[in-house]
Each structure stands twice: as C-alpha cells, then as structure tokens.
Design a protein around this motif. Structure first.
Motif, short mmCIF file in Angstrom:
data_model
loop_
_atom_site.label_atom_id
_atom_site.label_comp_id
_atom_site.label_asym_id
_atom_site.label_seq_id
_atom_site.Cartn_x
_atom_site.Cartn_y
_atom_site.Cartn_z
N THR A 57 -5.45 67.64 44.38
CA THR A 57 -5.89 65.85 44.44
C THR A 57 -5.46 65.52 46.13
OG1 THR A 57 -3.85 65.79 43.13
CG2 THR A 57 -5.75 65.86 42.09
N TYR A 58 -5.83 64.07 45.88
CA TYR A 58 -5.41 63.09 46.95
C TYR A 58 -5.51 61.48 46.98
CZ TYR A 58 -6.36 67.59 50.04
OH TYR A 58 -6.59 68.81 50.37
N TYR A 59 -4.89 60.88 47.75
CA TYR A 59 -4.78 59.37 46.70
C TYR A 59 -4.84 58.98 48.05
CZ TYR A 59 -4.08 61.35 42.29
OH TYR A 59 -4.18 62.07 41.04
N GLU A 64 -1.33 55.24 46.17
CA GLU A 64 -0.50 55.84 45.70
C GLU A 64 0.36 55.96 44.19
OE1 GLU A 64 0.17 58.85 48.60
OE2 GLU A 64 0.81 60.33 47.30
N THR A 102 -12.69 69.39 49.15
CA THR A 102 -12.61 67.68 48.70
C THR A 102 -12.42 66.82 50.16
OG1 THR A 102 -10.90 68.68 47.57
CG2 THR A 102 -10.85 66.88 47.30
N ILE A 104 -11.66 62.86 52.02
CA ILE A 104 -11.34 61.67 51.57
C ILE A 104 -12.09 60.32 52.08
CG2 ILE A 104 -8.93 62.03 50.93
CD1 ILE A 104 -8.25 61.48 53.97
#
Length: 122
Positions: A57-59, A64, A102, A104
């Motif tokens: 996962t990335y935020y 965040e 994934t 961003i």
C-alpha cells in the motif's frame, strides 16, 4: 472494468468515513487500485493505492496516518477508511484501476469511477 464509488457524504471535523468502490466486468484481482481526490480548479491528488494482492500500500503525504486502504477481492470491492477528517479533505474522491504495478500518479490509471463527494464541515 467498470468502477462505482460510494460512501461519500457530509460529515463534521474529526469524523470518520469509509468509501467503497465496486468493480465489475473484469476480474478485480487483475488490477492494482488507487484512490484520488480533486477539488475544483486543482489537479487530481493521489490519496492511496494498493497492489492486486493487497499486501503493498501507498499513501499520499497529506493524508498518511489517517487512512487505511484495503480490498476484498472476493467481493470485488476496494475500500478507503478515513479518520480524523478535516475541512481540507473536502473533495470528490475517485477510485481507479490499472494493470500491473501499483502507481501513485493519475495518468498511469486506465479506468476511473464516477467519484463520490466528501464534505467535511468545521
């Protein structure tokens, strides 16, 4: 793949909200998923992303610590749990899908939902 986001609404500062994104048309597990948000006059902002397995996962920096992105591949659904909401979180939230890794950045995503409005009042 068709995406339908839901769960937005009007909440107060400090409240929590969970957004959902239901996918249809193609195997959901084929896609990495992302959440973005946009306010009028500004570019679409990255919120969160999750790999097709759900283990990466990335935020986004501005959110965040207050978010949890998750997915249920058996239910073809992506989630975004948002806590401690602030007025500056007010935006239209979009879910998006892409094959392979994934990402961003918005331009890497191939499929987009219609967006769901989140309004946080002070």
């Amino acid at each position: 793949v068709q995406l339908q986001a839901s769960g937005g609404g009007v909440v107060q500062t400090g409240d929590s909200l969970r957004l959902s994104c239901l996918a249809a048309g193609r195997p959901f597990s084929d896609y990495a998923m992302g959440w973005f948000r946009q306010v009028p006059g500004k570019e679409r902002e990255f919120v969160a992303a999750i790999s097709w397995t759900g283990d990466v996962t990335y935020y986004g920096d501005s959110l965040e610590g207050r978010l949890t992105v998750s997915r249920d591949n058996a239910k073809n659904t992506l989630y975004l749990q948002m806590n401690s909401l602030k007025p500056e979180d007010t935006a239209v939230y979009y879910c998006a899908a892409k094959k392979m890794k994934t990402a961003i950045v918005a331009w890497e995503y191939d499929y987009w939902g219609q967006g769901t409005q989140v309004t946080v009042s002070s």
